[in-house]
Design a protein around this motif. Structure first.
Motif, mmCIF file in Angstrom:
data_model
loop_
_atom_site.group_PDB
_atom_site.id
_atom_site.type_symbol
_atom_site.label_atom_id
_atom_site.label_comp_id
_atom_site.label_asym_id
_atom_site.label_seq_id
_atom_site.Cartn_x
_atom_site.Cartn_y
_atom_site.Cartn_z
ATOM 1 N N CYS A 137 -2.824 -54.075 21.961
ATOM 2 C CA CYS A 137 -4.025 -54.380 21.442
ATOM 3 C C CYS A 137 -4.960 -56.100 22.427
ATOM 4 N N ASP A 138 -5.105 -55.463 22.765
ATOM 5 C CA ASP A 138 -6.499 -56.399 23.735
ATOM 6 C C ASP A 138 -7.254 -57.247 22.859
ATOM 7 N N THR A 139 -7.367 -58.190 22.174
ATOM 8 C CA THR A 139 -8.846 -58.427 21.814
ATOM 9 C C THR A 139 -10.082 -59.120 21.991
ATOM 10 N N ALA A 140 -9.086 -59.505 23.168
ATOM 11 C CA ALA A 140 -9.841 -60.663 24.202
ATOM 12 C C ALA A 140 -11.038 -59.017 24.997
ATOM 13 N N ASN A 141 -10.163 -58.080 24.617
ATOM 14 C CA ASN A 141 -11.749 -57.188 25.676
ATOM 15 C C ASN A 141 -11.741 -55.690 24.175
ATOM 16 N N GLY A 142 -12.550 -56.175 23.311
ATOM 17 C CA GLY A 142 -13.265 -55.635 22.610
ATOM 18 C C GLY A 142 -11.654 -54.309 22.271
ATOM 19 N N CYS A 143 -11.168 -54.966 21.237
ATOM 20 C CA CYS A 143 -9.953 -54.381 20.843
ATOM 21 C C CYS A 143 -9.372 -53.330 21.420
ATOM 22 N N ALA A 144 -9.437 -53.529 23.223
ATOM 23 C CA ALA A 144 -9.091 -52.394 23.442
ATOM 24 C C ALA A 144 -7.100 -51.870 23.230
ATOM 25 N N SER A 145 -6.646 -50.649 23.278
ATOM 26 C CA SER A 145 -5.523 -50.327 22.689
ATOM 27 C C SER A 145 -4.617 -49.418 23.530
ATOM 28 N N PHE A 146 -3.799 -49.464 23.155
ATOM 29 C CA PHE A 146 -2.726 -48.749 23.912
ATOM 30 C C PHE A 146 -1.739 -48.519 23.853
ATOM 31 N N VAL A 147 -1.402 -47.334 23.990
ATOM 32 C CA VAL A 147 0.818 -46.817 23.015
ATOM 33 C C VAL A 147 1.568 -46.906 24.521
ATOM 34 N N SER A 204 -1.685 -49.006 13.839
ATOM 35 C CA SER A 204 -0.035 -48.598 13.645
ATOM 36 C C SER A 204 -0.078 -46.681 14.132
ATOM 37 N N ILE A 205 1.759 -46.775 14.744
ATOM 38 C CA ILE A 205 1.615 -45.159 14.990
ATOM 39 C C ILE A 205 2.677 -45.009 14.209
ATOM 40 N N ARG A 242 0.970 -55.077 17.990
ATOM 41 C CA ARG A 242 0.923 -54.674 16.938
ATOM 42 C C ARG A 242 1.526 -53.494 15.891
ATOM 43 N N ALA A 243 2.425 -52.444 16.511
ATOM 44 C CA ALA A 243 3.408 -51.581 15.299
ATOM 45 C C ALA A 243 4.389 -51.011 16.814
ATOM 46 N N GLY A 294 9.870 -71.262 20.593
ATOM 47 C CA GLY A 294 10.426 -72.670 21.620
ATOM 48 C C GLY A 294 8.617 -73.544 20.804
ATOM 49 N N HIS A 295 7.894 -72.704 19.743
ATOM 50 C CA HIS A 295 7.172 -72.954 19.339
ATOM 51 C C HIS A 295 6.594 -72.910 17.250
ATOM 52 N N ASP A 296 5.469 -72.931 17.400
ATOM 53 C CA ASP A 296 5.834 -72.775 15.804
ATOM 54 C C ASP A 296 5.465 -70.869 15.021
ATOM 55 N N PHE A 297 6.388 -71.211 14.274
ATOM 56 C CA PHE A 297 6.681 -69.893 13.878
ATOM 57 C C PHE A 297 5.470 -69.079 13.808
ATOM 58 N N ASP A 298 4.152 -69.324 12.888
ATOM 59 C CA ASP A 298 2.861 -68.808 13.466
ATOM 60 C C ASP A 298 1.829 -67.933 14.928
ATOM 61 N N SER A 299 3.067 -68.452 15.444
ATOM 62 C CA SER A 299 1.947 -68.107 16.884
ATOM 63 C C SER A 299 2.536 -66.855 17.466
ATOM 64 N N TYR A 300 3.987 -66.788 16.486
ATOM 65 C CA TYR A 300 4.306 -64.882 16.896
ATOM 66 C C TYR A 300 4.910 -64.070 15.686
ATOM 67 N N ASN A 301 4.648 -62.712 16.629
ATOM 68 C CA ASN A 301 4.376 -61.247 16.011
ATOM 69 C C ASN A 301 6.076 -61.549 15.996
ATOM 70 N N PHE A 302 6.476 -60.371 14.811
ATOM 71 C CA PHE A 302 8.085 -60.221 14.245
ATOM 72 C C PHE A 302 8.064 -58.442 13.964
ATOM 73 N N ILE A 303 8.147 -57.193 15.025
ATOM 74 C CA ILE A 303 8.224 -56.225 15.440
ATOM 75 C C ILE A 303 8.932 -55.315 14.646
ATOM 76 N N ALA A 304 9.778 -54.432 14.053
ATOM 77 C CA ALA A 304 10.342 -53.498 13.767
ATOM 78 C C ALA A 304 10.971 -52.653 14.857
ATOM 79 N N HIS A 305 11.502 -52.431 15.403
ATOM 80 C CA HIS A 305 11.251 -51.332 16.809
ATOM 81 C C HIS A 305 12.986 -51.037 17.411
ATOM 82 N N ARG A 306 12.503 -49.811 18.444
ATOM 83 C CA ARG A 306 14.039 -49.867 18.675
ATOM 84 C C ARG A 306 13.873 -49.278 20.180
#
Length: 404
Positions: free
Chosen positions: A147-157, A175-176, A137-138, A383-395
């Protein structure tokens, strides 16, 4: 879509593709030579590694990627282990690391890869120390939110370079960001009660301190303005931003003071379609001024003022050549959907703090990498349609969750 194409003639060397070795991730171009993973090996020499001055070893180790330091260099000797765990080293390594983009295929979350600029060319690499199992997510300073959307949105850093994670309260659009004065990381999320939409607001959680979410005051915001909090936020240094492409303002949370401010976009741009992108350190938006040209604006977060930067003008001939080699008739590529943009290429994210811009070529699976200084264009294929991807700024970094 790709199965309907004829096999194209071999493109020039710099535009050749590898076989997809990432199982549905992205297909990178061939590099001139393979990237050698940084390694630390003792060699038979009259000079003992441990006899080198700390300052010299400090500087040498800063040049290694975070994955290699955690997975190899830290185990060479006690001196190296102590150096790489030192707070000053972690801080300096973080600020020398190259900002890029995490690209994650949503249906195979473990196939996340990292795009970054190195020595003027873009590279695609895997995360060697961590296997993602949830949607990302961020990101902030090398820490990602899963974020585990299939499990009540359980989240981890999680820090994928050090293979460490920490459970946080569930939040779908979390977001963090880092509060430098208090030296703490905070997770922020829009919140809503479906039976009381007027109570749409914002909640926050300090990593390693809070036991549950705390509510941030949003009473000074109108209900229409607060609806923006129900979107995916972007993180920059010390701030979290919420926006929509067609809105005349954004919402910015100062993560230190925990105050949300409504910031208007530049006059005359209220109704123009805007692509908001984080560089990792600042917020930008791009708006189309032609089929293949964009204006770039950057937010000065402390004052809320926007500054117009350079325009980006893509070379039609180069784009046409790439399309042609992928067997797409450039003249027949449709425009984007109504009310989105008049461009056939849409901005996706920045590499190395505005050194290069990644754009998606609608409606294909091609992504372009536009190098701002040289105006060169390179590309890779999803490898698949663009809408199937997340793009997240990261280092990538060595930031320790225990020290958050």
């Amino acid at each position: 879509m790709g199965n309907s194409f004829r096999r194209p003639p071999p493109p020039p060397e710099r535009h050749r593709f590898k076989d997809d070795s990432l199982n549905g991730g992205v297909v990178p171009r061939i590099m001139n030579k393979e990237i050698e993973r940084g390694s630390c090996k003792r060699r038979s020499s009259s000079t003992n590694i441990e006899s080198l001055p700390n300052e010299l070893m400090f500087e040498i180790l800063l040049h290694l990627p975070a994955d290699d330091i955690y997975g190899g260099a830290a185990f060479v000797c006690k001196k190296w282990a102590d150096l790489t765990r030192d707070r000053n080293f972690i801080h300096e390594h973080l600020h020398r690391s190259t900002p890029g983009l995490v690209v994650q295929f949503q249906r195979q979350t473990e196939n996340a890869v990292f795009l970054a600029m190195r020595r003027g060319r873009f590279e695609i690499s895997k995360f060697s120390n961590y296997n993602f199992k949830r949607l990302l997510r961020a990101s902030c300073n090398g820490l990602l939110i899963e974020c585990d959307t299939a499990n009540g949105c359980a989240s981890f850093v999680v820090n994928p370079s050090t293979n460490r994670r920490l459970s946080i309260p569930p939040g779908y659009y979390s977001s963090i960001a880092y509060a430098s004065a208090s030296m703490s990381y905070k997770v922020a999320s829009g919140s809503r009660q479906y039976d009381k939409p007027e109570e749409l607001g914002c909640i926050i959680w300090t990593v390693g301190v809070d036991k549950s979410w705390r509510t941030i005051c949003t009473e000074h915001l109108s209900l229409a303005t607060r609806r923006i909090l129900d979107t995916t936020p972007l993180t920059t240094e010390g701030f979290v931003h919420w926006s929509t492409p067609e809105s005349g303002h954004i919402l910015t949370l100062n993560i230190e003071t925990e105050v949300i401010t409504e910031i208007p976009v530049p006059k005359g741009y209220e109704r123009r379609w805007k692509f908001y992108l984080s560089t990792g350190t600042s917020l930008t938006f791009l708006t189309a001024i032609g089929g293949f040209s964009f204006e770039v604006w950057e937010l000065k977060q402390e004052t809320g003022e926007w500054t117009k930067l350079h325009d980006i003008e893509l070379d039609r001939q180069v784009l046409g050549f790439v399309y042609l080699n992928r067997l797409i008739d450039f003249s027949l590529v449709p425009l984007t959907p109504p009310n989105c943009s008049t461009a056939t290429v849409n901005p996706v994210g920045w590499l190395n703090c505005k050194e290069a811009l990644v754009l998606h070529a609608f409606p294909t699976r091609l992504c372009f990498v536009y190098i701002v200084r040289t105006r060169e264009i390179d590309f890779f294929e999803l490898g698949h349609d663009f809408d199937s991807y997340n793009f997240i700024a990261h280092r990538n970094s060595l930031v320790r969750l225990g020290a958050c």
